[in-house]
Write an enzyme that holds these catalytic residues in place. Sequence first.
Site, PDB file in Angstrom:
ATOM      1  N   TYR A 124     -22.646   1.443 -25.565  1.00  0.00           N
ATOM      2  CA  TYR A 124     -23.829  -0.234 -25.240  1.00  0.00           C
ATOM      3  C   TYR A 124     -23.781   0.675 -27.218  1.00  0.00           C
ATOM      4  O   TYR A 124     -22.908  -0.502 -27.417  1.00  0.00           O
ATOM      5  CB  TYR A 124     -25.094   0.624 -24.652  1.00  0.00           C
ATOM      6  CG  TYR A 124     -25.361  -1.278 -24.976  1.00  0.00           C
ATOM      7  CD1 TYR A 124     -24.847  -1.915 -24.436  1.00  0.00           C
ATOM      8  CD2 TYR A 124     -26.009  -1.723 -26.640  1.00  0.00           C
ATOM      9  CE1 TYR A 124     -25.874  -3.493 -24.626  1.00  0.00           C
ATOM     10  CE2 TYR A 124     -26.928  -2.204 -26.114  1.00  0.00           C
ATOM     11  CZ  TYR A 124     -26.385  -3.578 -25.427  1.00  0.00           C
ATOM     12  OH  TYR A 124     -27.266  -4.468 -25.794  1.00  0.00           O
TER      13      TYR A 124
ATOM     14  N   LYS B 279     -21.016  -2.222 -29.001  1.00  0.00           N
ATOM     15  CA  LYS B 279     -21.959  -2.896 -29.997  1.00  0.00           C
ATOM     16  C   LYS B 279     -22.196  -2.804 -31.729  1.00  0.00           C
ATOM     17  O   LYS B 279     -21.339  -4.061 -32.407  1.00  0.00           O
ATOM     18  CB  LYS B 279     -23.544  -3.052 -29.886  1.00  0.00           C
ATOM     19  CG  LYS B 279     -23.831  -3.683 -28.532  1.00  0.00           C
ATOM     20  CD  LYS B 279     -23.129  -4.959 -28.587  1.00  0.00           C
ATOM     21  CE  LYS B 279     -23.942  -5.809 -27.274  1.00  0.00           C
ATOM     22  NZ  LYS B 279     -23.586  -7.087 -26.415  1.00  0.00           N
TER      23      LYS B 279
ATOM     24  N   THR C  46     -36.329  -7.342 -21.368  1.00  0.00           N
ATOM     25  CA  THR C  46     -34.788  -7.829 -20.512  1.00  0.00           C
ATOM     26  C   THR C  46     -34.978  -7.378 -19.501  1.00  0.00           C
ATOM     27  O   THR C  46     -35.083  -6.204 -19.421  1.00  0.00           O
ATOM     28  CB  THR C  46     -34.349  -8.401 -21.366  1.00  0.00           C
ATOM     29  OG1 THR C  46     -33.096  -6.724 -21.718  1.00  0.00           O
ATOM     30  CG2 THR C  46     -34.034  -9.216 -23.105  1.00  0.00           C
TER      31      THR C  46
END
Length: 319
Positions: free
Chosen positions: A201, A205, A236
């Site tokens: 991830y 990014k 989240t």
Amino acid sequence: MIRTVDTLLDRTIVPGYTRLGYHLRKACWSHAEPDALRGKTALVTGANSGIGKSIATRFAGLGARTVLAVRDSGRGERARLEILAAVPGAQVELVLCDIAEPASVDTCARTLTERYEALDVLVHNAGVLPPDRAENSVGHELTLATHVLGPLRFTDRITPLLAAAGAARIIFVASGGMYAQPLPADDPQYRGGEYRGATAYARTKRVQVAFGPLLDGRLADHGVGVHSMHPGWVDTPGITAALPRFSSALRPAMRTADEGADTAVWLATTDPAPLSGHFWHDRRIRDEHYLRHTRYPESALLSLWEYCLAEAEVALHPH
């Protein structure tokens, strides 16, 4: 004094990326005009939950015709109805798009071209953090496909819509996690070493942010500005599921999705337009590197850029 405090917050990481940093900086910010996006069309990928849904809700509240690009029609429709409940009378529409799948990207682009004359704002927000290495249907590692290849292909396919807007803005929702990772120029598909979802991830990014100026240069003649930002540490559903220990330890200090959405909304609405080709956090341009080992030669960046353009089957309308 204000700039000194802001810099201190940014360099000390934990205060700057949590709710504390947001609220200390917020005291100096102005609010967007109520009709800042009236008459404009804005599309958000991965808009059925979390930061994406908050961005879409804010866009709808500012008068935009807001398009939710989602891969699950049921979840997308629920999000659409929830946004309409929060912003009665808003124009909120749905389009299906699995950004990791080339065929879905192309179908979505055709649908958008048939449906709209122009696209003023495009927010690349869709993200994944898989526990194990996975690939899309054409053999691309999933985080690379979702965060890099899919957005490049999608942007390429709808460049005429962005150009028709006259002064469109593209915004990538990146992550502060990229600060810990170098550019994966030698292994973009993450085939070597032990696979860790959080590393994949953060690596992709990093690529998003590194590609920002290059994409901005390719699209400048079309009147399109490109920005990337990181939202801080946001509570989240996706982060809770993927990083439960991190979320549990920091939950009291983590930002809400709406707080995390702020800079993306500001980049889409502030007038005059913000300087393009840069990386932002809490409405200010930030350094892209804080650790020496993450720096890379331009040759490595350009090599990875050409590789990704080829894998995404993208020309991006070069000059």
